[in-house]
Design an enzyme around this catalytic site. Structure first.
Site, PDB file in Angstrom:
ATOM      1  N   HIS A 187       0.872  -1.336   0.061  1.00 18.99           N
ATOM      2  CA  HIS A 187      -0.245  -0.099  -0.031  1.00 18.99           C
ATOM      3  C   HIS A 187       0.815   1.260   0.102  1.00 18.99           C
ATOM      4  CE1 HIS A 187      -3.368  -2.636   1.190  1.00 18.99           C
ATOM      5  NE2 HIS A 187      -4.061  -1.896   0.208  1.00 18.99           N
ATOM      6  N   ARG A 292      -9.967   5.190  -1.118  1.00 24.60           N
ATOM      7  CA  ARG A 292      -9.291   4.323  -0.174  1.00 24.60           C
ATOM      8  C   ARG A 292      -9.784   5.170   1.052  1.00 24.60           C
ATOM      9  NH1 ARG A 292      -5.191   2.487  -4.062  1.00 24.60           N
ATOM     10  NH2 ARG A 292      -5.275   0.155  -4.241  1.00 24.60           N
ATOM     11  N   ARG A 328     -15.067   3.189  -1.168  1.00 21.01           N
ATOM     12  CA  ARG A 328     -14.775   1.909  -0.498  1.00 21.01           C
ATOM     13  C   ARG A 328     -15.020   1.912   1.054  1.00 21.01           C
ATOM     14  NH1 ARG A 328      -9.265  -1.340  -1.274  1.00 21.01           N
ATOM     15  NH2 ARG A 328      -8.349   0.067  -0.175  1.00 21.01           N
ATOM     16  N   GLU A 426     -11.431  -9.426  -5.005  1.00 18.61           N
ATOM     17  CA  GLU A 426     -10.085  -9.372  -4.702  1.00 18.61           C
ATOM     18  C   GLU A 426      -9.751 -10.512  -4.080  1.00 18.61           C
ATOM     19  OE1 GLU A 426      -8.887  -6.109  -2.302  1.00 18.61           O
ATOM     20  OE2 GLU A 426     -10.628  -6.376  -1.065  1.00 18.61           O
ATOM     21  N   ASN A 449      -4.633  -6.423  -7.090  1.00 24.80           N
ATOM     22  CA  ASN A 449      -3.493  -6.507  -6.042  1.00 24.80           C
ATOM     23  C   ASN A 449      -3.526  -7.572  -4.957  1.00 24.80           C
ATOM     24  OD1 ASN A 449      -3.093  -4.021  -7.306  1.00 24.80           O
ATOM     25  ND2 ASN A 449      -3.766  -2.815  -5.651  1.00 24.80           N
ATOM     26  N   ASP A 450      -4.621  -7.684  -4.549  1.00 30.74           N
ATOM     27  CA  ASP A 450      -4.799  -8.793  -3.431  1.00 30.74           C
ATOM     28  C   ASP A 450      -5.486 -10.126  -4.359  1.00 30.74           C
ATOM     29  OD1 ASP A 450      -4.606  -7.891  -0.890  1.00 30.74           O
ATOM     30  OD2 ASP A 450      -6.089  -6.624  -1.200  1.00 30.74           O
ATOM     31  N   ARG A 460       2.229  -9.497  -1.343  1.00 27.52           N
ATOM     32  CA  ARG A 460       2.228  -8.253  -2.047  1.00 27.52           C
ATOM     33  C   ARG A 460       3.299  -7.295  -1.495  1.00 27.52           C
ATOM     34  NH1 ARG A 460      -3.384  -5.454  -1.253  1.00 27.52           N
ATOM     35  NH2 ARG A 460      -2.449  -3.430  -2.167  1.00 27.52           N
ATOM     36  N   CYS A 497      -9.803  -2.047 -10.577  1.00 34.81           N
ATOM     37  CA  CYS A 497      -9.009  -0.882  -9.601  1.00 34.81           C
ATOM     38  C   CYS A 497      -7.647  -1.313  -9.250  1.00 34.81           C
ATOM     39  CB  CYS A 497     -10.176  -0.340  -8.642  1.00 34.81           C
ATOM     40  SG  CYS A 497     -10.594  -1.279  -7.464  1.00 34.81           S
TER      41      CYS A 497
HETATM   42  C1  PEP Z   1      -6.597  -4.403  -4.738  1.00 32.26           C
HETATM   43  O1  PEP Z   1      -6.411  -5.301  -3.627  1.00 32.26           O
HETATM   44  O2  PEP Z   1      -6.499  -4.580  -5.747  1.00 32.26           O
HETATM   45  C2  PEP Z   1      -7.252  -3.147  -4.215  1.00 32.26           C
HETATM   46  C3  PEP Z   1      -7.656  -2.270  -5.305  1.00 32.26           C
HETATM   47  O3  PEP Z   1      -6.990  -2.986  -2.783  1.00 32.26           O
HETATM   48  P1  PEP Z   1      -5.976  -2.471  -2.246  1.00 32.26           P
HETATM   49  O4  PEP Z   1      -5.027  -2.383  -3.078  1.00 32.26           O
HETATM   50  O5  PEP Z   1      -6.324  -1.132  -1.539  1.00 32.26           O
HETATM   51  O6  PEP Z   1      -6.072  -3.462  -1.313  1.00 32.26           O
HETATM   52 MG    MG Z   2      -7.293  -4.929  -1.771  1.00 36.56          MG
END
Ligand code: PEP
Ligand code: MG
Length: 536
Positions: A187, A292, A328, A426, A449-450, A460, A497
């Protein structure tokens, strides 16, 4: 001039002064002293200097409405606390220990006291005690730099950097981030990208670099301290070329994001607050695909209340007018720990209590947020999105809670806009049951991402497994395809996203799969629009 080579993880180049964040309290050594009066004087001098600096920082933070103001005022109070100071003085006087060690002992004593108090808010004071002790020990060691947040742009250097560090330091004062081991999907990297800040990893924090002028190059992964004139000139040219490229892309503002064959994709922005949201609008965002909201909850001593949240959401909604703003619900936990929540330390935080799991466990946090969101909904075009979903029952429960909140508000005579509720896909579980989930959500957004970390079992945040953390892996792409097909089969829009949305090597593939919205950091909108407009 010294050059350090690390790994580039967030693009950009800039200059600033290094500010090292490294806990020295534990490393402090005991030295027996003979002249206790001289040692006491040394302590008093350090105390005065720490107090003066903290008060100055507090004034700046308050004036600029920076989120760290609350924390700084609590720290001034703790620093001037008689009990804390008398423990330091007694240790020097009675036990003849050096001032640094006396501070360490007082720190340990007060951390223990605060950590044993049941009240969750008081417990967070333990962190403040550590912070002021760290400050005192640094000053005693002659190592505190003259940097005052707010006066100069700083390059943060920290072994383990979390997003709260950027938030607490005041985003606008940060020129770059240097870390020891940060994964590409962390993050802090995403936040830095939203803020246009370069990040270099693979360089351990070194207190002797505190206060040094440096160039940080997030393209090549370089940090150059005390740069000579020639190097500075070279980087000034690079920075001005980048500005020129940005100016050229600005010609695309207001133009549709359409392929040559006429397929339209919307480009939304991922933002962490009003600042980014405004920048995104200036860069041609057609909406917000991911706000976020947890960043409102970080860098402070307690949860933001309903009024404060309402004002924050209202401001973004008003700025965006008819354009959709997808907020979110708070996604705390893992690398976004808010200290006042006093989350249990977990062996595996990414698989633990995070995101919607915290909200379902402590529904008051969610209800307060939903009240603020629904109240703000009449000021623009709001959509709400739920993170970390794995099962249908969670969405049903969330919709029950949101219906309750709406009823309460309506029965007290308040107006509420028409607000779609969507699901952030996710987890592989959510992707695989997306046909069923689509019946309970008004839209999907794919969080790659997740999704990547959970599908591939690769953290990650850990740079050591970056080679395994591959959002373009066939397994991840197959999950994405499933989600888009199931969303469309059930006639709901599907966006993306996660960071993959901005990967231009994948844009053609995603567009052909039928993605409806790509939501990216504000600095990536126009370049992505350019790519799509050049596609067949
Ligand atoms: C993701 O996980 O892709 C996402 C958009 O949320 P974050 O990166 O804030 O975990
Ligand atoms: Mg996420």
């Amino acid at each position: 001039m010294t050059e350090f080579t690390g790994k580039p993880i967030c693009k950009g180049a800039s200059t600033g002064r290094i500010r090292v964040f490294k806990s020295k309290v534990d490393d402090t050594k005991l030295i027996s002293i003979s002249d206790t009066d001289a040692e006491l004087k040394r302590y008093e001098k350090a105390f005065d200097s720490a107090k003066e600096k903290l008060e100055k920082l507090y004034d700046i933070a308050r004036e600029k409405h920076m989120p760290n103001a609350d924390i700084l005022s609590a720290q001034v109070m703790l620093l001037t606390d008689e009990g804390y100071n008398n423990t330091v003085r007694d240790e020097i006087k009675n036990n003849r220990v050096n001032a640094e060690y006396a501070v360490k002992l007082s720190c340990e004593k007060y951390v223990k006291i605060f950590e044993n108090i049941e009240d969750e808010t008081v417990k967070t004071k333990a962190d403040d005690v550590r912070d002021i002790s760290y400050r005192l020990i640094n000053i005693l060691g002659g190592e505190e730099s003259d940097i005052i947040f707010g006066n100069e742009r700083m390059v943060i250097m920290a072994d383990a950097a979390e997003p709260s560090l950027l938030i607490e330091s005041g985003k606008e004062h940060i020129a770059g981030v240097i870390t020891k081991n940060t994964g590409i999907g962390s993050h802090i990297v995403i936040l830095a990208r939203d803020m246009d800040i370069p990040v270099v990893t693979g360089i351990p924090a070194d207190i002797s670099l505190d206060g040094k002028e440096c160039i940080i190059d997030g393209y090549k992964g370089l940090v150059i301290t005390d740069p000579d004139e020639k190097t500075l000139n070279k980087y000034e040219n690079i920075i001005s070329d980048l500005k020129e490229q940005t100016r050229n892309l600005h010609k695309l503002i207001g133009l549709p994001t359409q392929t040559r064959s006429g397929r339209t994709v919307k480009i939304y922005a991922n933002v962490s607050g009003l600042d980014d949201a405004e920048k995104a609008l200036q860069n041609g965002a057609e909406g917000i695909g991911l706000f976020r909201s947890e960043y409102l909850f970080l860098g402070r001593n307690e949860c933001p209340g309903e009024e404060e949240q309402f004002e924050a959401y209202k401001a973004v909604l008003e700025a965006y007018g008819d354009k959709q703003v997808t907020i979110r619900t708070v996604d705390l936990g893992a690398d976004k720990g808010a200290r006042y929540l006093n989350l249990q330390s977990e062996p595996n935080p990414d698989l633990g209590c995070r995101g919607i799991r915290i909200c379902l466990k402590t529904p008051d946090i969610l209800k307060t947020q939903l009240r603020a969101l629904y109240r703000a909904s009449v000021y623009g075009n709001l959509a709400i999105m739920y993170p970390m979903i794995t099962s249908v029952w969670e969405v049903k429960k969330l919709r029950e809670i949101s219906a309750e909140v709406r009823e309460e508000l309506k029965s007290s005579g308040l107006d509420i806009g028409d607000v779609p509720e969507g699901i952030l896909i996710e987890t592989p579980a959510a992707a695989l049951i997306s046909d069923e989930l689509a019946k309970y959500g008004d839209f999907f957004s794919i969080g790659t991402n997740d999704l990547t970390q959970y599908a591939l079992g690769a953290d990650r945040q850990n740079d050591d497994v970056t080679d395994y953390y591959d959002p373009r892996h066939p397994a991840v792409l197959s999950l994405i395809k499933t989600v888009i097909e199931n969303g469309h089969k059930n006639k709901i829009p599907v966006g993306m996203c996660g960071e993959l949305a901005a990967d231009e090597t994948m844009t053609e593939h995603l567009v052909h799969l039928g993605i409806d919205i790509l939501s990216v950091s504000q600095g990536e909108i126009l370049s992505l629009r350019k790519s799509i407009r050049e596609m067949r």
